[in-house]
Design an enzyme around this catalytic site. Structure first.
Site, short mmCIF file in Angstrom:
data_model
loop_
_atom_site.label_atom_id
_atom_site.label_comp_id
_atom_site.label_asym_id
_atom_site.label_seq_id
_atom_site.Cartn_x
_atom_site.Cartn_y
_atom_site.Cartn_z
N GLY A 238 44.73 46.12 41.41
CA GLY A 238 43.40 46.40 42.39
C GLY A 238 42.21 46.78 41.31
N GLU A 260 47.52 45.71 36.74
CA GLU A 260 46.59 44.53 36.62
C GLU A 260 45.13 44.92 37.59
OE1 GLU A 260 47.27 41.85 35.30
OE2 GLU A 260 49.51 42.16 34.98
N CYS A 294 40.69 38.34 40.73
CA CYS A 294 40.62 39.16 39.27
C CYS A 294 40.35 38.10 38.24
CB CYS A 294 41.60 39.75 39.26
SG CYS A 294 43.30 38.84 39.26
#
Length: 507
Positions: A238, A260, A294
């Site tokens: 997140g 992550e 991401c």
């Protein structure tokens, strides 16, 4: 919709499961809204403290049994989960697309990642190797082995609502751990669908209840996992803000974290680049998943000699993008996850303009027929400087910043000069440039690519990044070691007991 029925989803769904058994959840419910058309898909129950306690109790008992099952047998269960996912790929991929908003091709690709990690984990189940070492003492042997940790808490994000869970859960399973999954409250039905799929496999193989659990909920549910001494590892995906909160809580009890977090990824486009190849990599990297990966490309650092020509190519390509319903495979860009994300996108555009950014492709919200959800936005491009505050910030939306460089050393410094360190790439046909970029003096990211973009990692390599990205590694390579504890063993098979370092202790 047919895929909802195929996945066993209803208007109201229990939100807590210990594998094959379900509990409604006694803390209310979450409503899942599709950003595609703004419609309510369904409701999911939320785990309260009592539900959570019951799940952890069942998982704790399951671990005592699951850790004794031979690893290849655990791998066989994972193989069957992969087969079950293959059979439901179309339905699950469609749900991911509809609930999250990514294109159908990307939704199907996410399910394929789950299948791939199952295949990887099956092979891994016969390769949980330890080392053997020579002892300095006669008639002694030293070696190390790896044992499972226990309960692995998995907190996943909305942008990959199922794949990232599988990266963790399938490896943890073959390692002998049990898992408790807290999915994103923005995509709860995708998690419920996965649990329905795996429950069939668990029941058929008499897997102990509690090996794979799911607890739906919001921030409070994640906080329960992070603060629980019975959960030795918390894997959280997140925002950096969320990751710092989880890390602080877990560290206070000396637990382990696998984080992550955010990315602010750049592609360096050299004067020696294949510009057609660079265009493809930059375009998909910037607009894929509507900029909500991401690993999304957020910055292009372009050599001054090709800057104008590449900007022209890119601007023309943006003009050909089709925005619309992601279930329609002719569209390239779907919606953002919700209106909060739209507001963040608009604020970032305003911030860039205030700092002096020049938009060569304007942004804005798309309205009209087919866009009633209010979550569709235009991918945009701004000329900016590396020191802009907004350029230093990750905005989960399709905003791409362009900047010039003169020397490769300058470009690498610009790329590295952000708080995040996830993915990076260089487009060049120059071997010296490529090798410098990959060297210790090059990219400071966990992922560094040559002649491919920043997005689209394969499961065979360890995935993760440095700095504010959190330092975690998931998926391939030796990431499995995160889910196990190392034990060093020394065996004396002689008739004497010599001490290490030649120490004498005569009685």
């Amino acid at each position: 919709m047919k895929f909802l029925e195929e996945l066993g989803l209803k208007a109201v769904n229990p939100g807590v499961s210990t594998g094959t058994k379900w509990m409604q959840g006694n803390a209310g419910s979450i409503t899942s809204w599709s950003p595609v058309d703004g419609r309510q898909i369904g409701q999911v129950g939320i785990a309260g403290e009592q539900d959570y306690a019951q799940v952890i109790e069942v998982a704790t008992k399951a671990f005592e049994q699951w850790r004794t099952v031979p690893a290849p047998r655990r791998g066989e269960i994972v193989r069957q989960i992969g087969e079950a996912l293959r059979a439901r790929k179309q339905a699950l991929g469609s749900l991911v697309s509809y609930e999250m908003g990514k294109s159908l091709q990307e939704g199907l690709g996410e399910v394929q990642e789950m299948i791939d990690i199952c295949d990887f984990a099956v092979g891994l189940s016969r390769q949980l190797y330890g080392l053997s070492m020579h002892s300095e003492r006669p008639s002694h042997r030293m070696y190390e082995q790896w044992h499972p940790l226990g309960i692995v808490g998995i907190i996943s994000a909305f942008n990959f609502p199922v794949a990232v869970w599988s990266w963790n859960a399938m490896l943890a399973m073959v390692c002998g751990d049990v898992c408790v999954w807290k999915p994103s409250e923005k995509t709860p039905l995708s998690a419920i669908a996965c649990q329905h799929i795996i429950a069939e496999v668990l029941e058929r193989n008499n897997v102990p209840e509690g090996v794979l659990c799911v607890i739906n909920g919001g921030r409070e549910t994640g906080e329960m996992l992070a603060s629980d001494q019975r959960v030795p590892l918390v894997s959280a995906t997140g925002s950096t803000r969320m990751g710092k909160a989880v890390a602080t809580t877990v560290a206070a009890r000396l637990g382990r974290c696998l984080l992550e977090l955010g990315g602010n990824n750049a592609i360096i486009i050299s004067r020696d680049a294949d510009l057609d190849m660079a265009l493809i990599g930059s375009l998909f990297g910037a607009v894929g998943t509507a900029g909500q990966r991401c690993t999304t490309t957020r910055r292009l650092i372009i050599h001054e000699s090709v800057y104008d020509s590449f900007k022209e190519k890119l601007t023309k390509a943006y003009g050909q993008l089709r925005i619309g319903n992601p279930l329609d495979e002719t569209n390239h860009v779907g919606p953002l996850i919700d209106k909060d994300a739209v507001n963040a996108y608009l604020k970032a555009i305003d911030a860039c303009k205030k700092e002096g950014g020049n938009f060569v492709v304007e942004g804005g919200v798309v309205s009209g027929e087919g866009f009633e959800s209010g979550c569709y936005v235009k991918p945009c491009i701004a000329e900016a400087r590396a020191d802009f505050e907004i350029v230093q910030t990750e905005t989960f939306a399709p905003i791409l910043y362009l900047m010039k460089y003169n020397t490769l050393e300058e470009a690498i410094a610009m790329q590295n000069n952000v708080p995040q360190g996830l993915s990076s790439a260089i487009m060049t046909m120059n071997l010296r440039e490529a090798e410098l970029f990959l060297s210790a003096a090059g990219s400071d990211c966990g992922i560094a690519n040559v002649n491919i973009g920043t997005s689209g990692a394969e499961i065979g390599g360890a995935f993760g990044g440095e700095k504010e990205t959190g330092g975690g590694r998931e998926s391939g390579s030796d990431a499995w070691k995160n889910y196990m504890r190392r034990q060093t063993n020394t065996i004396n098979y002689g008739t004497q007991l010599p001490l290490a370092q030649g120490i004498k202790f005569d009685l």
